[in-house]
Design a protein around this motif. Sequence first.
Motif, mmCIF file in Angstrom:
data_model
loop_
_atom_site.group_PDB
_atom_site.id
_atom_site.type_symbol
_atom_site.label_atom_id
_atom_site.label_comp_id
_atom_site.label_asym_id
_atom_site.label_seq_id
_atom_site.Cartn_x
_atom_site.Cartn_y
_atom_site.Cartn_z
ATOM 1 N N ALA A 199 5.211 13.266 0.111
ATOM 2 C CA ALA A 199 4.302 12.172 0.447
ATOM 3 C C ALA A 199 4.736 10.909 -0.288
ATOM 4 N N GLN A 200 4.568 9.795 0.396
ATOM 5 C CA GLN A 200 4.928 8.529 -0.214
ATOM 6 C C GLN A 200 3.757 7.999 -1.032
ATOM 7 N N SER A 201 4.089 7.281 -2.090
ATOM 8 C CA SER A 201 3.046 6.706 -2.926
ATOM 9 C C SER A 201 3.581 5.465 -3.625
ATOM 10 N N VAL A 202 2.670 4.666 -4.158
ATOM 11 C CA VAL A 202 3.044 3.501 -4.943
ATOM 12 C C VAL A 202 2.259 3.501 -6.237
ATOM 13 N N THR A 203 2.889 2.980 -7.258
ATOM 14 C CA THR A 203 2.253 2.854 -8.569
ATOM 15 C C THR A 203 2.356 1.410 -9.019
ATOM 16 N N GLN A 204 1.228 0.829 -9.309
ATOM 17 C CA GLN A 204 1.211 -0.524 -9.851
ATOM 18 C C GLN A 204 1.055 -0.391 -11.350
ATOM 19 N N LEU A 205 2.001 -0.928 -12.055
ATOM 20 C CA LEU A 205 2.146 -0.626 -13.469
ATOM 21 C C LEU A 205 1.182 -1.390 -14.356
ATOM 22 N N GLY A 212 1.289 6.692 9.486
ATOM 23 C CA GLY A 212 0.658 5.672 10.313
ATOM 24 C C GLY A 212 -0.425 4.875 9.613
ATOM 25 N N LYS A 213 -0.823 5.281 8.428
ATOM 26 C CA LYS A 213 -1.807 4.517 7.666
ATOM 27 C C LYS A 213 -1.137 3.960 6.420
ATOM 28 N N LEU A 214 -1.810 3.058 5.725
ATOM 29 C CA LEU A 214 -1.266 2.512 4.489
ATOM 30 C C LEU A 214 -1.934 3.164 3.288
ATOM 31 N N ILE A 215 -1.127 3.516 2.325
ATOM 32 C CA ILE A 215 -1.613 4.033 1.050
ATOM 33 C C ILE A 215 -1.422 2.920 0.029
ATOM 34 N N PHE A 216 -2.487 2.601 -0.687
ATOM 35 C CA PHE A 216 -2.477 1.474 -1.609
ATOM 36 C C PHE A 216 -2.370 1.927 -3.060
ATOM 37 N N GLY A 217 -1.759 1.068 -3.857
ATOM 38 C CA GLY A 217 -1.800 1.257 -5.292
ATOM 39 C C GLY A 217 -3.175 0.890 -5.823
ATOM 40 N N GLN A 218 -3.330 1.026 -7.123
ATOM 41 C CA GLN A 218 -4.633 0.795 -7.739
ATOM 42 C C GLN A 218 -4.969 -0.689 -7.878
ATOM 43 N N SER A 249 -0.069 2.685 16.020
ATOM 44 C CA SER A 249 -0.216 3.461 14.790
ATOM 45 C C SER A 249 0.975 3.148 13.908
ATOM 46 N N GLY A 250 1.119 1.897 13.626
ATOM 47 C CA GLY A 250 2.311 1.432 12.933
ATOM 48 C C GLY A 250 2.049 1.045 11.515
ATOM 49 N N ASN A 251 2.692 -0.014 11.075
ATOM 50 C CA ASN A 251 2.726 -0.290 9.663
ATOM 51 C C ASN A 251 1.857 -1.449 9.211
#
Lengths: 111, 112
Positions: free
Chosen positions: A1-7, A97-103, B97-99
């Motif tokens: 799974a992809q993720s992001v970390t805001q430091l 297809g959705k966006l995962i956000f950092g904190q 269903s894109g970015n």
Amino acid sequence: AQSVTQLDSQVPVFEEAPVELRCNYSSSVSVYLFWYVQYPNQGLQLLLKYLSGSTLVKGINGFEAEFNKSQTSFHLRKPSVHISDTAEYFCAVPQGGKLIFGQGTELSVKP
Amino acid sequence: DSGVTQTPKHLITATGQRVTLRCSPRSGDLSVYWYQQSLDQGLQFLIQYYNGEERAKGNILERFSAQQFPDLHSELNLSSLELGDSALYFCASSPNSGNTIYFGEGSWLTVV
């Protein structure tokens, strides 16, 4: 799974100083990356995005970000900030297809 | 203005009650997303619909449900509300269903 970390959760800076907001991503596949900004009492607004091509991406309001594959980073920069840049900044990566956000990083620009 | 419209902007309700949040996506956008933003959890993805069908589900409680109608607007239903449901609920839309997704101004829900 992809993720992001805001430091950094908070970054205080004086007006007209440069700023860098840090974001690291975790992904084993092709990466698209986004920065959004949320001004007080408002929704999120797209600041810039990296989909492919040049690793230096320019966005709105004088912001830019550099995609660095070797360091898995996508840091946001502005050479001279204004009081009006005070906001929360979110780094994001798509997943399914959705966006995962950092904190989020709260940028506070002081006079 | 992103073109995504959310109503109501503010809502105060009591525990145990049920509310409906409404979202009109940008013209032509088929995908609708719901996110919850709270101080302790940050921005959490709840659910996505694409052209009327559920496409992805995130951290959405069983007390919450959503749907997307034929005219592409969407509603998020929150029931048996608890104090912890107090948050800012965002709707967002994208052409597919894109970015790149575009956010509305949010609906502030306060449960008292």
